[in-house]
Design an enzyme around this catalytic site. Structure first.
Site: not given
Ligand SMILES: Nc1c(NC[C@H](O)[C@H](O)[C@H](O)CO)[nH]c(=O)[nH]c1=O
Ligand SMILES: CC(=O)[C@@H](O)COP(=O)(O)O
Length: 172
Positions: A136, A31, A97, A94-95, A66, A122, A90-91
Site C-alpha cells: 500500500r 517509524w 499497543h 504482539e500487544t 502518535f 489521515f 502502524v504495524i
C-alpha cells in the site's frame, strides 16, 4: 471494499480544482521509515502533478504516528497552511499497543480537522505486517500517499465550491 479491490492510487477528477496558490503541510512519522518515505514520495509527487508549487509544500517529521496529531495541530494553527497531510504506518505487534495508537491517531486527526476547519488527511497505514504495508506504499495496491494528496486537493476544491454557493445563494 478493501484496498485489494480498489487501488489506492486510482481516483476520479471530481472536486479537483486549481491548487497553484495552496500551501500544504505534510507530517511524516519516522517509524517504519521505508514505508513512510514511500508514502511521502507519493503524496509530494501527486501534489506537484496537480500544480502545487514545491515551495508551498512544507514537510515536518515526527517520531511516530502518535505524534502526528500534535504536529498537525501546530501546522493547522498557521493561517497560511490550507491543508495538512499526515503520513504514518502502524504495524500490528504482539500487544494491544497497536489498537491504542491507531484509535488515538484516528480520533486525534479527526479532532484537528474540526477544531481548525481545514482538511487534515489521515494517511496512516494500519497493516498486520510489513508486506501489507509495502503493498500500500507504492506496491500492488497503490500508494496511500497518493490517496492522501488527492483527498486534500478534493477537500480544498469542495470547500471552494461550498463557499461560492453560499455567496451566490445557489441551493445545495
Ligand atoms: N509501533 C509503532 C509506533 N510506535 C510509536 C508511537 O507512535 C509513539 O511514537 C510512541 O508511543 C511515543 O509516543 N509508531 C508508528 O508510527 N508505527 C508503529 O508501528
Ligand atoms: C504499534 C506498535 O506499537 C507495535 O508495533 C509495538 O509492538 P508490540 O505490540 O509487539 O510491543
Amino acid at each position: 471494499m478493501s484496498s485489494k479491490d480498489k487501488n489506492l492510487s486510482l481516483h476520479s477528477e471530481k472536486s479537483i480544482q486549481e491548487i497553484g496558490k495552496k500551501q500544504f503541510a505534510i507530517v511524516v512519522a519516522e517509524w517504519n521509515e521505508e514505508v513512510t518515505e514511500a508514502l511521502y514520495k507519493g503524496a509530494y509527487e501527486k501534489l506537484t502533478e496537480y500544480g502545487a508549487k514545491k515551495e508551498n509544500i512544507h514537510r515536518y517529521d515526527v517520531p511516530g504516528s502518535f505524534e502526528l496529531t500534535l504536529a498537525a495541530q501546530w501546522a493547522a494553527q498557521k493561517p497560511e497552511i490550507d491543508a495538512i497531510i499526515c503520513l504514518g504506518c502502524v504495524i500490528q505487534g504482539e500487544t494491544r499497543h497497536f489498537d491504542f495508537i491507531c484509535d488515538a491517531v484516528a480520533q486525534g486527526i479527526t479532532n484537528v480537522n474540526l477544531r481548525h476547519n481545514k482538511p487534515v488527511i489521515f494517511g496512516v497505514l494500519t497493516p498486520e505486517n510489513q508486506q501489507q504495508a509495502l503493498d500500500r506504499a507504492g506496491g500492488k495496491h497503490g500508494n496511500k500517499g497518493d490517496e492522501a494528496a488527492i483527498t486534500a486537493i478534493k477537500m480544498l476544491g469542495l470547500h471552494t465550491t461550498i463557499l461560492k454557493r453560499s455567496k451566490t445563494g445557489i441551493g445545495f
